[in-house]
Structures are given as structure tokens and as C-alpha cells.
Design a protein around this motif. Structure first.
Motif, PDB file in Angstrom:
ATOM      1  N   THR A  54      -0.231  49.867  -7.872  1.00 15.15           N
ATOM      2  CA  THR A  54      -0.125  48.421  -8.061  1.00 15.15           C
ATOM      3  C   THR A  54      -0.092  47.747  -6.692  1.00 15.15           C
ATOM      4  O   THR A  54       0.293  48.349  -5.691  1.00 15.15           O
ATOM      5  CB  THR A  54       1.154  48.027  -8.834  1.00 15.15           C
ATOM      6  N   SER A  55      -0.495  46.483  -6.665  1.00 16.77           N
ATOM      7  CA  SER A  55      -0.430  45.706  -5.433  1.00 16.77           C
ATOM      8  C   SER A  55      -0.026  44.281  -5.786  1.00 16.77           C
ATOM      9  O   SER A  55      -0.073  43.878  -6.945  1.00 16.77           O
ATOM     10  CB  SER A  55      -1.764  45.732  -4.695  1.00 16.77           C
ATOM     11  N   PHE A  56       0.340  43.529  -4.752  1.00 16.78           N
ATOM     12  CA  PHE A  56       0.873  42.187  -4.963  1.00 16.78           C
ATOM     13  C   PHE A  56       0.554  41.346  -3.745  1.00 16.78           C
ATOM     14  O   PHE A  56       0.678  41.796  -2.619  1.00 16.78           O
ATOM     15  CB  PHE A  56       2.392  42.303  -5.152  1.00 16.78           C
ATOM     16  N   ASP A  57       0.130  40.111  -3.953  1.00 21.43           N
ATOM     17  CA  ASP A  57      -0.164  39.183  -2.866  1.00 21.43           C
ATOM     18  C   ASP A  57       0.057  37.772  -3.396  1.00 21.43           C
ATOM     19  O   ASP A  57      -0.698  37.299  -4.237  1.00 21.43           O
ATOM     20  CB  ASP A  57      -1.602  39.368  -2.384  1.00 21.43           C
ATOM     21  N   ILE A  90       0.490  37.634 -12.258  1.00 26.63           N
ATOM     22  CA  ILE A  90       0.448  37.903 -13.696  1.00 26.63           C
ATOM     23  C   ILE A  90       1.381  39.036 -14.107  1.00 26.63           C
ATOM     24  O   ILE A  90       2.119  38.931 -15.083  1.00 26.63           O
ATOM     25  CB  ILE A  90      -1.000  38.216 -14.138  1.00 26.63           C
ATOM     26  N   ASP A  91       1.384  40.129 -13.352  1.00 27.03           N
ATOM     27  CA  ASP A  91       2.142  41.314 -13.748  1.00 27.03           C
ATOM     28  C   ASP A  91       3.347  41.634 -12.880  1.00 27.03           C
ATOM     29  O   ASP A  91       4.130  42.510 -13.230  1.00 27.03           O
ATOM     30  CB  ASP A  91       1.218  42.546 -13.722  1.00 27.03           C
ATOM     31  N   SER A  92       3.498  40.969 -11.743  1.00 27.94           N
ATOM     32  CA  SER A  92       4.519  41.381 -10.785  1.00 27.94           C
ATOM     33  C   SER A  92       5.296  40.187 -10.257  1.00 27.94           C
ATOM     34  O   SER A  92       4.804  39.069 -10.235  1.00 27.94           O
ATOM     35  CB  SER A  92       3.868  42.102  -9.601  1.00 27.94           C
ATOM     36  N   SER A  93       6.517  40.466  -9.799  1.00 27.23           N
ATOM     37  CA  SER A  93       7.316  39.447  -9.120  1.00 27.23           C
ATOM     38  C   SER A  93       8.189  40.119  -8.078  1.00 27.23           C
ATOM     39  O   SER A  93       8.500  41.308  -8.171  1.00 27.23           O
ATOM     40  CB  SER A  93       8.179  38.656 -10.114  1.00 27.23           C
ATOM     41  N   ALA A  94       8.582  39.351  -7.081  1.00 30.04           N
ATOM     42  CA  ALA A  94       9.406  39.865  -5.991  1.00 30.04           C
ATOM     43  C   ALA A  94      10.334  38.769  -5.507  1.00 30.04           C
ATOM     44  O   ALA A  94       9.954  37.601  -5.447  1.00 30.04           O
ATOM     45  CB  ALA A  94       8.520  40.350  -4.849  1.00 30.04           C
ATOM     46  N   GLU A  95      11.556  39.153  -5.160  1.00 35.48           N
ATOM     47  CA  GLU A  95      12.526  38.211  -4.602  1.00 35.48           C
ATOM     48  C   GLU A  95      13.290  38.922  -3.497  1.00 35.48           C
ATOM     49  O   GLU A  95      13.793  40.023  -3.694  1.00 35.48           O
ATOM     50  CB  GLU A  95      13.473  37.713  -5.679  1.00 35.48           C
ATOM     51  N   ILE A  96      13.375  38.283  -2.334  1.00 35.02           N
ATOM     52  CA  ILE A  96      13.998  38.900  -1.163  1.00 35.02           C
ATOM     53  C   ILE A  96      14.948  37.901  -0.520  1.00 35.02           C
ATOM     54  O   ILE A  96      14.677  36.706  -0.485  1.00 35.02           O
ATOM     55  CB  ILE A  96      12.927  39.323  -0.130  1.00 35.02           C
ATOM     56  N   TYR A 129       9.528  43.636  -9.572  1.00 30.26           N
ATOM     57  CA  TYR A 129       9.246  43.929 -10.976  1.00 30.26           C
ATOM     58  C   TYR A 129       7.742  44.018 -11.162  1.00 30.26           C
ATOM     59  O   TYR A 129       7.005  43.185 -10.653  1.00 30.26           O
ATOM     60  CB  TYR A 129       9.774  42.818 -11.888  1.00 30.26           C
ATOM     61  N   THR A 130       7.300  45.016 -11.918  1.00 33.75           N
ATOM     62  CA  THR A 130       5.889  45.155 -12.253  1.00 33.75           C
ATOM     63  C   THR A 130       5.775  45.537 -13.726  1.00 33.75           C
ATOM     64  O   THR A 130       6.440  46.462 -14.180  1.00 33.75           O
ATOM     65  CB  THR A 130       5.206  46.249 -11.398  1.00 33.75           C
ATOM     66  N   ILE A 132       3.394  47.112 -16.399  1.00 30.53           N
ATOM     67  CA  ILE A 132       2.199  47.941 -16.491  1.00 30.53           C
ATOM     68  C   ILE A 132       1.915  48.213 -17.966  1.00 30.53           C
ATOM     69  O   ILE A 132       2.792  48.706 -18.691  1.00 30.53           O
ATOM     70  CB  ILE A 132       2.381  49.262 -15.729  1.00 30.53           C
ATOM     71  N   PRO A 133       0.701  47.891 -18.433  1.00 28.92           N
ATOM     72  CA  PRO A 133       0.369  48.142 -19.838  1.00 28.92           C
ATOM     73  C   PRO A 133       0.577  49.615 -20.194  1.00 28.92           C
ATOM     74  O   PRO A 133       0.298  50.509 -19.410  1.00 28.92           O
ATOM     75  CB  PRO A 133      -1.115  47.758 -19.929  1.00 28.92           C
ATOM     76  N   ALA A 134       1.093  49.834 -21.381  1.00 22.67           N
ATOM     77  CA  ALA A 134       1.342  51.165 -21.950  1.00 22.67           C
ATOM     78  C   ALA A 134       2.523  51.889 -21.306  1.00 22.67           C
ATOM     79  O   ALA A 134       2.948  52.920 -21.798  1.00 22.67           O
ATOM     80  CB  ALA A 134       0.103  52.040 -21.879  1.00 22.67           C
ATOM     81  N   ILE A 135       3.047  51.346 -20.205  1.00 29.19           N
ATOM     82  CA  ILE A 135       4.218  51.967 -19.576  1.00 29.19           C
ATOM     83  C   ILE A 135       5.429  51.047 -19.703  1.00 29.19           C
ATOM     84  O   ILE A 135       6.521  51.485 -19.993  1.00 29.19           O
ATOM     85  CB  ILE A 135       3.944  52.286 -18.089  1.00 29.19           C
ATOM     86  N   GLY A 136       5.217  49.763 -19.502  1.00 27.90           N
ATOM     87  CA  GLY A 136       6.313  48.802 -19.549  1.00 27.90           C
ATOM     88  C   GLY A 136       6.658  48.283 -18.174  1.00 27.90           C
ATOM     89  O   GLY A 136       5.877  48.370 -17.227  1.00 27.90           O
ATOM     90  N   ARG A 137       7.862  47.747 -18.049  1.00 32.00           N
ATOM     91  CA  ARG A 137       8.308  47.137 -16.802  1.00 32.00           C
ATOM     92  C   ARG A 137       8.910  48.186 -15.881  1.00 32.00           C
ATOM     93  O   ARG A 137       9.768  48.965 -16.267  1.00 32.00           O
ATOM     94  CB  ARG A 137       9.333  46.041 -17.075  1.00 32.00           C
ATOM     95  N   ILE A 138       8.445  48.152 -14.629  1.00 31.33           N
ATOM     96  CA  ILE A 138       8.998  49.010 -13.583  1.00 31.33           C
ATOM     97  C   ILE A 138       9.791  48.107 -12.656  1.00 31.33           C
ATOM     98  O   ILE A 138       9.277  47.113 -12.143  1.00 31.33           O
ATOM     99  CB  ILE A 138       7.880  49.732 -12.805  1.00 31.33           C
TER     100      ILE A 138
END
Length: 191
Positions: A54-57, A90-96, A129-130, A132-138
Motif C-alpha cells: 500500500t502507499s499514501f500521498d 480513499i483507503d488510508s489515513s494518517a495522523e501524526i 489506517y489502511t 484493504i478489500p477482503a482483508i479489512g482494516r490494518i
């Protein structure tokens, strides 16, 4: 608790430095000052999780509050709390958020304007947080400490007020290899 003890130690070091500098510069009261400031900025947060493919920008805003000691017109120390708003796609979020200690080397151009370079250390916590379809939230809770560096310009508005424009790069080292670039504006009051 780790962040509290580090922040306490850093404040004590700033206080000792300020006391020594004041003792050395009593003949020139303008060469030593304490200042505080508030800033707002925009940041770009990028990471890549190779393990989960996965990646995020994304871009978001940030707030910071800081206190510093100006040893002389060319050299300062600064302790800051930095809160980076949640960045998400859409699929990920980050807070720092984090606490940093930096030193600034200034080059006064004239009595109203100076340029500076900044370098320091950031102790940070991150929640990622990510979905992922068929896996769920990581979910990943990470923390670390890493270097920061940047440059800026300070404008002397009045006897006690400065306006700062700043660009800082945070190189957060972890298994997801995140990078943050922050452009901010701050209002600063010198005592």
C-alpha cells in the motif's frame, strides 16, 4: 512518558543555556531574548508500506506552538509541539504529532529581515489506517525520533513581533518510510 521526560530534559537544557547566555551578555541586553510563537501550515505526507503493498500521498494542515531562546542575532534554540491534522485518501489515513528541538542559524539582511537555516530532532507518534478489500482494516501505531531540516525568512513587524515563513522536511525513518514536507507561517512574540 518517554515524550514527557524528553520534553522536560529539553526545557531544562534550554533554561540552562538561556541562563548562561544571559550571564555572558549582560552588557548587551539586545543580544539575548526569549520568544514564543504560533504557526499554521500545510504539509504533504507520503509513505509506502512494502509489506502490505500500500502507499499514501496526501496533503493536510498542521498547527504548532513553540518557545525559543535567542542567544545572539545569529543563533537560537527552539522547542515546539507540532500537531499534524489527519491526512486521508480513499483507503488510508494518517495522523501524526510530535515534540521537536531545533537550532536556528540566522543571517540578518537588515534590521527588518533575516534568513535562517533550521535543523533539529522530532520525537513523534503516528496512527496509520489502511482499508484493504477482503482483508479489512490494518491499523499501525508507530513512534520514533528523527531529524528535521529546513529554511525560512523572518520579518521584524514591530519591537516585539516577528512574522516567519518556513519550509521544513521531516525524514521519518520506519518500515513504511514516511516523508513530510511542511510550509508554514508563524507569528512570534519576543519578550
Amino acid at each position: 512518558m518517554k515524550r514527557f521526560s524528553i520534553a522536560t530534559t529539553l526545557l531544562a537544557l534550554c533554561g540552562m543555556t538561556a541562563t548562561m547566555a544571559q550571564a555572558e551578555t549582560t552588557s548587551d541586553p539586545d543580544s539575548y531574548k526569549i520568544y514564543t510563537g504560533l504557526g499554521y501550515g500545510q504539509y504533504s505526507f507520503q509513505w509506502e508500506d512494502r509489506e502490505n503493498d500500500t502507499s499514501f500521498d496526501e496533503d493536510a494542515s498542521m498547527l504548532k506552538a513553540y518557545v525559543g531562546t535567542k542567544i545572539n542575532p545569529y543563533w537560537s534554540f527552539e522547542l515546539a509541539y507540532e500537531n499534524f491534522d489527519e491526512a486521508s485518501d480513499i483507503d488510508s489515513s494518517a495522523e501524526i504529532d510530535g515534540v521537536s528541538l531545533s537550532t536556528l542559524l540566522s543571517a540578518p539582511i537588515n534590521e527588518y529581515f533575516s534568513l535562517y537555516a533550521k535543523g533539529g530532532w522530532l520525537e513523534w507518534d503516528a496512527e496509520l489506517y489502511t482499508d484493504i478489500p477482503a482483508i479489512g482494516r490494518i491499523t499501525s501505531d508507530l513512534e520514533g525520533g528523527d531529524w528535521l531540516y529546513g529554511a525560512g525568512a523572518a520579518f521584524h513587524v514591530s519591537d516585539n513581533v516577528n512574522l516567519r515563513l518556513e519550509y521544513v522536511r521531516y525524514e521519518l525513518e520506519n518500515n513504511i518510510e514516511p516523508d513530510m514536507d511542511v510550509a508554514s507561517v508563524s507569528v512570534e512574540y519576543q519578550f
